[in-house]
Design a protein around this motif. Structure first.
Motif, PDB file in Angstrom:
ATOM      1  N   SER A 179       0.836  -1.203   0.000  1.00  0.00           N
ATOM      2  CA  SER A 179       0.000   0.000   0.000  1.00  0.00           C
ATOM      3  C   SER A 179       0.873   1.257   0.000  1.00  0.00           C
ATOM      4  O   SER A 179       0.561   2.250  -0.675  1.00  0.00           O
TER       5      SER A 179
ATOM      6  N   ASN B  74       2.114   1.717  -3.412  1.00  0.00           N
ATOM      7  CA  ASN B  74       1.064   2.296  -4.248  1.00  0.00           C
ATOM      8  C   ASN B  74       0.906   3.793  -3.994  1.00  0.00           C
ATOM      9  O   ASN B  74       0.665   4.564  -4.919  1.00  0.00           O
TER      10      ASN B  74
ATOM     11  N   ILE C 273       1.408   6.625  -6.869  1.00  0.00           N
ATOM     12  CA  ILE C 273       0.401   7.598  -7.286  1.00  0.00           C
ATOM     13  C   ILE C 273       0.932   9.021  -7.139  1.00  0.00           C
ATOM     14  O   ILE C 273       0.639   9.880  -7.977  1.00  0.00           O
TER      15      ILE C 273
ATOM     16  N   LYS D  82       3.183   9.547 -10.122  1.00  0.00           N
ATOM     17  CA  LYS D  82       2.389   9.701 -11.342  1.00  0.00           C
ATOM     18  C   LYS D  82       1.671  11.045 -11.380  1.00  0.00           C
ATOM     19  O   LYS D  82       1.516  11.638 -12.448  1.00  0.00           O
TER      20      LYS D  82
ATOM     21  N   SER E 197      -1.574   7.595 -18.285  1.00  0.00           N
ATOM     22  CA  SER E 197      -2.443   7.158 -17.191  1.00  0.00           C
ATOM     23  C   SER E 197      -1.779   7.431 -15.840  1.00  0.00           C
ATOM     24  O   SER E 197      -0.594   7.750 -15.757  1.00  0.00           O
ATOM     25  N   LEU E 198      -2.566   7.271 -14.792  1.00  0.00           N
ATOM     26  CA  LEU E 198      -2.052   7.464 -13.446  1.00  0.00           C
ATOM     27  C   LEU E 198      -1.602   6.149 -12.807  1.00  0.00           C
ATOM     28  O   LEU E 198      -1.412   6.083 -11.609  1.00  0.00           O
TER      29      LEU E 198
ATOM     30  N   THR F  38      -3.081   2.993 -12.774  1.00  0.00           N
ATOM     31  CA  THR F  38      -4.075   2.158 -12.110  1.00  0.00           C
ATOM     32  C   THR F  38      -3.729   0.681 -12.226  1.00  0.00           C
ATOM     33  O   THR F  38      -3.856  -0.077 -11.258  1.00  0.00           O
ATOM     34  N   MET F  39      -3.293   0.259 -13.388  1.00  0.00           N
ATOM     35  CA  MET F  39      -2.968  -1.155 -13.586  1.00  0.00           C
ATOM     36  C   MET F  39      -1.785  -1.586 -12.713  1.00  0.00           C
ATOM     37  O   MET F  39      -1.781  -2.706 -12.185  1.00  0.00           O
ATOM     38  N   SER F  40      -0.811  -0.716 -12.536  1.00  0.00           N
ATOM     39  CA  SER F  40       0.337  -1.047 -11.681  1.00  0.00           C
ATOM     40  C   SER F  40      -0.107  -1.242 -10.238  1.00  0.00           C
ATOM     41  O   SER F  40       0.343  -2.167  -9.554  1.00  0.00           O
ATOM     42  N   ARG F  41      -0.990  -0.366  -9.785  1.00  0.00           N
ATOM     43  CA  ARG F  41      -1.480  -0.477  -8.411  1.00  0.00           C
ATOM     44  C   ARG F  41      -2.348  -1.708  -8.224  1.00  0.00           C
ATOM     45  O   ARG F  41      -2.269  -2.382  -7.194  1.00  0.00           O
ATOM     46  N   MET F  42      -3.156  -2.018  -9.226  1.00  0.00           N
ATOM     47  CA  MET F  42      -3.977  -3.232  -9.139  1.00  0.00           C
ATOM     48  C   MET F  42      -3.094  -4.478  -9.161  1.00  0.00           C
ATOM     49  O   MET F  42      -3.369  -5.457  -8.456  1.00  0.00           O
TER      50      MET F  42
ATOM     51  N   TYR G   7      -5.100   4.452   2.109  1.00  0.00           N
ATOM     52  CA  TYR G   7      -6.322   5.235   1.940  1.00  0.00           C
ATOM     53  C   TYR G   7      -6.811   5.767   3.282  1.00  0.00           C
ATOM     54  O   TYR G   7      -7.275   6.902   3.371  1.00  0.00           O
TER      55      TYR G   7
END
Length: 129
Positions: A45, A48, A52, A55, A71-72, A74-78, A108
Motif C-alpha cells: 500500500s 502504491n 500515485i 504519477k 495514465s495514473l 491504475t494497472m500497476s497499483r492493481m 487510503y
C-alpha cells in the motif's frame, strides 16, 4: 507541486509509524500471521501511495508542457494488490489473507486521516484570525 510532496511526507511518516507498530506486534505477540499480513499489505500500500504521488507529479508536468497525458498507473497499483493476495494465498501459514487486504487499505485510511487533520488545523487557524 510542493503541496503534494508535503502531504506525501506527512503520510509517509504515518505509514512508517504504522509499519513499526505492525513489526512490534509481529515480534511480541502470538498473532504473527495477522501482523505479517498487515505488514505485507501495508508495504505494498505504501508502494502504491508512492507510485500515485510520482504519477501525479508526472501528470502535472505533462499538462504544463502541453503534452499527451498518460495514465495514473491504475494497472500497476492493481497488479501490486493482486501480488499481495497471491502471496497470501500461496503461503497461508505465514500471511493472514484478511490482514493483507486490510493492510492494502491503510494508505487510503492514512490519506483520509491526514485530510481531516489538515482541515481541522486550517479551520482552527481561520478561527484564530
Amino acid at each position: 507541486m510542493p503541496e503534494i510532496q508535503e502531504r506525501f511526507s506527512r503520510q509517509r511518516k504515518y505509514m512508517l509509524f504504522l509499519l513499526s507498530f505492525f513489526v512490534l506486534g509481529w515480534g511480541f505477540t502470538s498473532y504473527q500471521s495477522i501482523f505479517l499480513g498487515l505488514i505485507l499489505g501495508t508495504v505494498l500500500s505504501f508502494f502504491n501511495l508512492w507510485l500515485i504521488v510520482r504519477k501525479m507529479i508526472q501528470f502535472r508536468e505533462a499538462v504544463e508542457k502541453e503534452q499527451k497525458v498518460r495514465s495514473l498507473g491504475t494497472m500497476s497499483r492493481m497488479a501490486s494488490a493482486a501480488l499481495a493476495v497471491i502471496i497470501a494465498l500461496e503461503y497461508p501459514a505465514y500471511f493472514h489473507l484478511i490482514s493483507v487486504v486490510l493492510g492494502l487499505m491503510t494508505s487510503y485510511l492514512v490519506i483520509m486521516i491526514d485530510f481531516f487533520l489538515q482541515s481541522f488545523h486550517l479551520r482552527k487557524k481561520r478561527e484564530e484570525r
